[in-house]
Scaffold this active site. Structure first.
Site, PDB file in Angstrom:
ATOM      1  N   ASP A  36       2.868   5.748  -6.834  1.00  0.00           N
ATOM      2  CA  ASP A  36       4.091   5.615  -6.047  1.00  0.00           C
ATOM      3  C   ASP A  36       5.357   5.496  -6.885  1.00  0.00           C
ATOM      4  OD1 ASP A  36       3.037   5.802  -3.516  1.00  0.00           O
ATOM      5  OD2 ASP A  36       2.347   3.739  -3.554  1.00  0.00           O
ATOM      6  N   HIS A  83       0.876  -1.191   0.000  1.00  0.00           N
ATOM      7  CA  HIS A  83       0.000   0.000   0.000  1.00  0.00           C
ATOM      8  C   HIS A  83       0.903   1.229   0.000  1.00  0.00           C
ATOM      9  CE1 HIS A  83      -3.442   2.433   0.556  1.00  0.00           C
ATOM     10  NE2 HIS A  83      -3.760   2.186   1.817  1.00  0.00           N
ATOM     11  N   HIS A 101      -2.260  -1.905  -9.915  1.00  0.00           N
ATOM     12  CA  HIS A 101      -3.221  -1.316  -8.982  1.00  0.00           C
ATOM     13  C   HIS A 101      -4.473  -2.165  -8.991  1.00  0.00           C
ATOM     14  CE1 HIS A 101      -5.704   1.648  -6.951  1.00  0.00           C
ATOM     15  NE2 HIS A 101      -4.564   2.196  -6.559  1.00  0.00           N
TER      16      HIS A 101
HETATM   17  N1  ACO Z   1       4.923  -6.640 -10.688  1.00  0.00           N
HETATM   18  C1  ACO Z   1       4.823  -7.856 -11.329  1.00  0.00           C
HETATM   19  N2  ACO Z   1       3.665  -8.549 -11.445  1.00  0.00           N
HETATM   20  C2  ACO Z   1       2.565  -8.009 -10.883  1.00  0.00           C
HETATM   21  C3  ACO Z   1       2.597  -6.777 -10.197  1.00  0.00           C
HETATM   22  C4  ACO Z   1       3.822  -6.076 -10.128  1.00  0.00           C
HETATM   23  N3  ACO Z   1       3.924  -4.891  -9.518  1.00  0.00           N
HETATM   24  N4  ACO Z   1       1.365  -6.495  -9.743  1.00  0.00           N
HETATM   25  C5  ACO Z   1       0.584  -7.509 -10.106  1.00  0.00           C
HETATM   26  N5  ACO Z   1       1.316  -8.427 -10.807  1.00  0.00           N
HETATM   27  C6  ACO Z   1       0.834  -9.656 -11.433  1.00  0.00           C
HETATM   28  C7  ACO Z   1       0.546 -10.746 -10.405  1.00  0.00           C
HETATM   29  O1  ACO Z   1       1.685 -11.578 -10.199  1.00  0.00           O
HETATM   30  C8  ACO Z   1      -0.583 -11.478 -11.074  1.00  0.00           C
HETATM   31  O2  ACO Z   1      -0.052 -12.277 -12.103  1.00  0.00           O
HETATM   32  P1  ACO Z   1      -0.701 -13.731 -12.422  1.00  0.00           P
HETATM   33  O3  ACO Z   1      -2.079 -13.424 -12.909  1.00  0.00           O
HETATM   34  O4  ACO Z   1       0.204 -14.313 -13.431  1.00  0.00           O
HETATM   35  O5  ACO Z   1      -0.693 -14.470 -11.105  1.00  0.00           O
HETATM   36  C9  ACO Z   1      -1.387 -10.369 -11.766  1.00  0.00           C
HETATM   37  O6  ACO Z   1      -0.432  -9.335 -12.023  1.00  0.00           O
HETATM   38  C10 ACO Z   1      -2.525  -9.816 -10.913  1.00  0.00           C
HETATM   39  O7  ACO Z   1      -1.964  -9.424  -9.639  1.00  0.00           O
HETATM   40  P2  ACO Z   1      -2.773  -9.366  -8.304  1.00  0.00           P
HETATM   41  O8  ACO Z   1      -1.819  -9.482  -7.164  1.00  0.00           O
HETATM   42  O9  ACO Z   1      -3.898 -10.359  -8.368  1.00  0.00           O
HETATM   43  O10 ACO Z   1      -3.405  -7.921  -8.394  1.00  0.00           O
HETATM   44  P3  ACO Z   1      -4.020  -7.108  -7.189  1.00  0.00           P
HETATM   45  O11 ACO Z   1      -5.055  -6.242  -7.770  1.00  0.00           O
HETATM   46  O12 ACO Z   1      -4.402  -8.009  -6.079  1.00  0.00           O
HETATM   47  O13 ACO Z   1      -2.757  -6.269  -6.686  1.00  0.00           O
HETATM   48  C11 ACO Z   1      -1.267  -4.561  -6.138  1.00  0.00           C
HETATM   49  C12 ACO Z   1      -2.641  -4.911  -6.734  1.00  0.00           C
HETATM   50  C13 ACO Z   1      -1.170  -5.058  -4.708  1.00  0.00           C
HETATM   51  C14 ACO Z   1      -1.141  -3.026  -6.127  1.00  0.00           C
HETATM   52  C15 ACO Z   1      -0.168  -5.201  -7.014  1.00  0.00           C
HETATM   53  O14 ACO Z   1      -0.255  -4.735  -8.352  1.00  0.00           O
HETATM   54  C16 ACO Z   1       1.225  -4.963  -6.453  1.00  0.00           C
HETATM   55  O15 ACO Z   1       1.674  -5.735  -5.601  1.00  0.00           O
HETATM   56  N6  ACO Z   1       1.945  -3.877  -6.938  1.00  0.00           N
HETATM   57  C17 ACO Z   1       3.236  -3.559  -6.407  1.00  0.00           C
HETATM   58  C18 ACO Z   1       3.091  -2.788  -5.101  1.00  0.00           C
HETATM   59  C19 ACO Z   1       2.618  -1.381  -5.315  1.00  0.00           C
HETATM   60  O16 ACO Z   1       3.116  -0.646  -6.149  1.00  0.00           O
HETATM   61  N7  ACO Z   1       1.648  -0.977  -4.488  1.00  0.00           N
HETATM   62  C20 ACO Z   1       1.113   0.377  -4.488  1.00  0.00           C
HETATM   63  C21 ACO Z   1      -0.301   0.366  -4.908  1.00  0.00           C
HETATM   64  S1  ACO Z   1      -0.889   2.045  -5.049  1.00  0.00           S
HETATM   65  C22 ACO Z   1      -1.146   2.534  -3.461  1.00  0.00           C
HETATM   66  O17 ACO Z   1      -1.382   1.799  -2.560  1.00  0.00           O
HETATM   67  C23 ACO Z   1      -1.015   3.955  -3.238  1.00  0.00           C
END
Ligand code: ACO
Length: 460
Positions: free
Chosen positions: A383, A287, A327
């Site tokens: 971010d 987050h 996201h």
């Molecule tokens: N890098 C690589 N792969 C990713 C990333 C990433 N940053 N984010 C998602 N994926 C992939 C997952 O591995 C998954 O792949 P799969 O379908 O092959 O298993 C797919 O994309 C979907 O990912 P989920 O985790 O199901 O997506 P979710 O909506 O739950 O997650 C989140 C959202 C937590 C923001 C995620 O994209 C992430 O971890 N990003 C990196 C952390 C980040 O930047 N967070 C800040 C968010 S903005 C904020 O809070 C202000």
């Protein structure tokens, strides 16, 4: 004084049609109303409508199963609108791009809370009240001094906000509009002071008291950065950049930390305790902690030439995720990220381009052209660039999420008050689907239920 009862848009849900559900177990058909909110709001059915679906009269009835709330609206809200596919973000109907360009952070904080932009006299009163309450009780200083020199400022901030509840026991009267108002003013006013004190403690620097001649953002920078000068004068590019970043971070509807504030607040605890829960949720690396992780990731990559290898590791699952990408809601470019990228260009004109920015640009380019990220709709989020801006303003990496928390306090409080005024809300209490053992008899495996630990085993 605030306007706590703005008329605003019609917040009732409209009936748009009906959904027929047939239970294959009983062949019975049930009907649920399809409801829509706002002019372009989402549609939903009430989860409680499913409760009538049973195979026998004594049964509990059908529930929905939705881990991580992927498809569950926990409330109605008139504060923030997001269209994740189109990359739209609006506060109270106003596009984020217009607010970032033209508004002040305190004007946005008023808007989020009251639903309308303040008139000049409302704004003057609001700024006066917040400025008047920026000082914290001297005991807070002693409290913060109890932390170790290397304490993470987010854990200090979380504790300090929770501790404020003990300084204002009257804040428990959350149904008294006067008390609610003063608590909201105190939280908005004191968060920058607490945040700056956390920074100074970690740096081993004396605490700087608020300067009420300065604007909200400039005063914050003064409490963070002032040394021996008698009057602090912030770099105007940095002051403007921070004002915009605060606006971009002020609210983002039902994210993890806001849901935490609403859930904890739904127990009718005081707002200091509820906001402390929001700070705790924001601390997590998925987050608000992501901006810190972006910088750590860039440091680890070390050189633009290592970007391709890093991306391969992310894709193969060998490495960590690409922090600052992806996201839950935005499945196209995060509109805040667009503004932040422009802002980064302006700030870097002041401080100069460096290797880390080069790495970030290369990472972005590589990811935006890679099938793995395209197919999963992973774009830079807010971010991705904020960390680089904060670092160029000389904030230490572990302070980035604190800056986010100061700004998000405006949204947490608006959402908390909206929840309190929502007659449909009750204490948050999700259901579960129990998957553990059925009943079984207790028979201990212990031979000694009270083993002696020994006097020399205590460790700090
Ligand atoms: N890098 C690589 N792969 C990713 C990333 C990433 N940053 N984010 C998602 N994926 C992939 C997952 O591995 C998954 O792949 P799969 O379908 O092959 O298993 C797919 O994309 C979907 O990912 P989920 O985790 O199901 O997506 P979710 O909506 O739950 O997650 C989140 C959202 C937590 C923001 C995620 O994209 C992430 O971890 N990003 C990196 C952390 C980040 O930047 N967070 C800040 C968010 S903005 C904020 O809070 C202000």
């Amino acid at each position: 004084m605030s306007n706590t009862g703005s008329t605003g848009p019609n917040t009732e849900l409209r009936e748009m049609g009906t959904l027929d559900i047939t239970d294959s177990r009983t062949k019975k058909t049930y009907q649920s109303k399809i409801l829509q909110g706002g002019v372009e709001g989402d549609t939903a059915v009430r989860a409680m409508d499913l409760r009538q679906i049973k195979t026998a009269p004594g049964e509990f009835g059908l529930m929905t199963y939705d881990p991580a709330f992927m498809n569950t609206a926990s409330c109605k809200s008139a504060i923030t609108f997001i269209d994740g596919d189109k990359g739209i973000l609006r506060y109270r109907g106003y596009p984020i791009e217009q607010l970032a360009e033209k508004a002040t952070f305190l004007e946005v904080a008023w808007l989020l809370r009251n639903g309308e932009l303040p008139t000049q006299s409302e704004y003057d009163g609001w700024v006066h009240d917040i400025t008047y309450h920026t000082y914290v009780h001297e005991n807070i200083k002693t409290f913060l001094q109890g932390f170790r020199y290397d304490a993470h400022p987010m854990s200090m901030l979380c504790s300090a906000v929770a501790a404020m509840s003990s300084f204002y026991p009257e804040a428990k009267a959350i149904h008294d509009p006067e008390q609610r108002n003063i608590s909201i003013v105190r939280l908005l006013a004191k968060l920058p002071t607490l945040a700056a004190f956390c920074y100074r403690h970690v740096k081993g620097l004396p605490f700087i008291y608020p300067d009420n001649d300065l604007s909200y953002v400039e005063n914050f920078l003064s409490m963070v950065a002032r040394m021996s000068e008698s009057k602090y004068e912030g770099n105007p590019v940095f002051v403007k950049a921070l004002e915009i970043l605060f606006i971009l971070h002020a609210d983002h509807e039902q994210n993890c930390s806001t849901s935490a504030v609403r859930a904890v607040g739904s127990s009718q605890v005081d707002p200091f305790s509820a906001v402390a829960a929001g700070v705790a949720a924001l601390y997590g690396p998925l987050h608000g902690g992501a901006n810190e992780q972006v910088l750590r990731m860039i440091k680890e990559i070390e050189h633009p030439n290592n970007v391709a290898g890093f991306i391969d590791d992310v894709k193969s699952g060998k490495g960590a995720r690409l922090m600052g990408f992806g996201h839950r809601v935005y499945k196209s470019y995060d509109p805040r990220a667009k503004i932040v990228k422009q802002l980064a260009d302006e700030v870097f004109k002041q401080v100069g381009m460096d290797k880390d920015l080069e790495i970030a640009l290369k990472l972005e380019e590589a990811a935006l052209n890679d099938e793995y990220f395209i197919s999963r709709k992973l774009y830079p989020n807010v971010d991705f660039y904020t960390g680089l801006i904060y670092r160029s303003m000389a904030f230490p990496t572990d302070f980035f999420t604190v800056l986010f928390a100061v700004a998000r306090t405006a949204g947490w409080l608006a959402q908390w008050e909206e929840m309190l005024n929502d007659k449909e809300q009750k204490i948050a209490r999700p259901r579960q689907i129990y998957v553990g053992y059925g009943e079984r008899g207790y028979s201990t495996k212990l031979t000694n239920p009270f083993p002696k630990v020994g006097k020399d085993s205590a460790r700090p």
